[in-house]
Design an enzyme around this catalytic site. Structure first.
Site, short mmCIF file in Angstrom:
data_model
loop_
_atom_site.label_atom_id
_atom_site.label_comp_id
_atom_site.label_asym_id
_atom_site.label_seq_id
_atom_site.Cartn_x
_atom_site.Cartn_y
_atom_site.Cartn_z
N HIS A 1 -7.32 -4.96 10.14
CA HIS A 1 -7.07 -4.64 8.73
C HIS A 1 -5.77 -5.26 8.25
CE1 HIS A 1 -4.82 -0.74 9.97
NE2 HIS A 1 -3.98 -1.36 9.20
N ASN B 1 -7.70 -3.27 14.36
CA ASN B 1 -9.07 -3.59 13.94
C ASN B 1 -9.12 -4.74 12.94
OD1 ASN B 1 -8.05 -2.36 11.69
ND2 ASN B 1 -9.56 -0.72 11.56
N GLU C 1 -9.72 -2.05 5.30
CA GLU C 1 -10.38 -1.83 6.58
C GLU C 1 -11.58 -2.78 6.73
OE1 GLU C 1 -9.03 -0.07 8.72
OE2 GLU C 1 -8.14 1.75 7.91
N ASP D 1 0.82 -1.21 0.00
CA ASP D 1 0.00 0.00 0.00
C ASP D 1 0.85 1.27 0.00
OD1 ASP D 1 0.95 -0.34 2.60
OD2 ASP D 1 -0.99 -0.90 3.43
C1 GLP Z 1 -0.59 0.17 8.58
C2 GLP Z 1 -0.18 -0.55 7.29
C3 GLP Z 1 -0.39 -2.03 7.41
C4 GLP Z 1 0.25 -2.50 8.72
C5 GLP Z 1 -0.48 -1.90 9.90
C6 GLP Z 1 0.10 -2.32 11.24
O1 GLP Z 1 -1.90 0.59 8.58
N1 GLP Z 1 -0.84 -0.10 6.13
O2 GLP Z 1 0.18 -2.68 6.29
O3 GLP Z 1 0.17 -3.89 8.78
O4 GLP Z 1 -0.37 -0.50 9.79
O5 GLP Z 1 1.19 -1.52 11.52
P1 GLP Z 1 2.19 -1.71 12.73
O6 GLP Z 1 3.09 -2.82 12.33
O7 GLP Z 1 2.89 -0.40 12.85
O8 GLP Z 1 1.37 -2.04 13.93
#
Ligand code: GLP
Length: 269
Positions: A157, A155, A162, A86
């Site tokens: 995702h 959540n 989402e 992303d």
């Molecule tokens: C973001 C990214 C996701 C990632 C998520 C968790 O929203 N787009 O790809 O998995 O956060 O991030 P973290 O590893 O910082 O908890």
């Protein structure tokens, strides 16, 4: 679904990197140009390897360890193509908080990846729908992802899919949930707003990867993990769809695994 629980972040990073490195090495041509055995599914010719990559805080240690493997143990990434999950809309590639910058900082600048084969969605595309279609086509043309590294939001995702995202979604533009923007605000300087939109691989894009490795650390991820692994398969928790994939590993620290029943989580011997 394989569930692997390790004691702490350093072990998770080593194990995650070792699994990516195994796929990378298997695809590397030998001195005669032959390629090691694949998992039997069709793949593009030429001994290359396609990784799907994630951002966020969790995979930073995996990237650090991959860089170490490259520098100290000769891990060759010259045959590797990467696609990131992303990117934020409205951030140019050189913006400090863009995922382009994140990937250069943590991985691309430190290994022998061909920069032309290290792809992320273009968050500045004038026609985001065309960019999404183009990104999806590029993944397919590459032969598809051999392994996809995933994180998970609190959540549930995955990527920026989402809750409520359709399971048949392909790369698309999304409005970010407030919870996600809040969680990601820690990466932005105080006062700078987290973008409201992003381009993300869709759920169907994610499920098309031949292998999926999801990383999660910390108690704040424990509920998402138990829902992903054992809950009903529902768009309310996008990660729950991973139960349908034949080759998924959840690589967790003990806190992220803390809501799983003991029998579900296997400690490596
Ligand atoms: C973001 C990214 C996701 C990632 C998520 C968790 O929203 N787009 O790809 O998995 O956060 O991030 P973290 O590893 O910082 O908890």
């Amino acid at each position: 679904m394989e569930i692997v629980v390790v004691p702490e972040y350093a072990a998770l990073s080593r194990e995650g990197a070792a699994r990516l490195a195994a796929v990378i090495r298997q695809a590397a041509p030998d001195a005669e140009g032959r390629v090691g055995p694949s998992d039997g599914r069709e793949r593009a010719a030429g001994g290359h390897c396609v990784l799907g990559l994630a951002t966020g805080g969790t995979p930073i240690g995996v990237y650090r360890e991959l860089v170490r493997l490259h520098r100290q143990e000769g891990l060759d990434l010259s045959h590797v193509t990467t696609f990131n999950l992303d990117e934020y809309c409205g951030l140019p590639p050189d913006h400090p908080q863009s995922y382009h910058t994140y990937m250069r900082r943590h991985l691309f600048n430190h290994v022998d990846l061909d920069p032309h084969r290290a792809r992320l969605p273009d968050g500045m595309a004038e026609d985001p729908a065309a960019e999404c279609a183009c990104y999806e086509a590029a993944i397919a043309q590459s032969g598809g992802m051999d392994i996809l590294l995933l994180g998970v939001g609190t959540n549930g995702h995955i990527g920026f899919n989402e809750p409520g995202t359709r399971f048949d979604s392909r790369t698309h533009c999304v409005e970010l949930a407030e919870k996600t923007r809040l969680a990601n605000a820690r990466f932005f300087p105080p006062g700078e707003a987290v973008p409201r939109r992003a381009i993300t691989m869709g759920i169907a894009t994610i499920l098309a990867a031949r292998q999926i490795l999801l990383l999660a650390t910390g108690a704040q991820k424990a509920e998402a993990i138990v829902r992903a692994a054992l809950g009903p398969i529902t768009p309310d928790c996008p990660a729950s769809v991973l139960q349908r994939h034949p080759r998924v590993t959840l690589l967790l620290d003990q806190e992220a695994a803390s809501q799983l029943p003991k029998r579900a989580a296997s400690l490596p011997g």
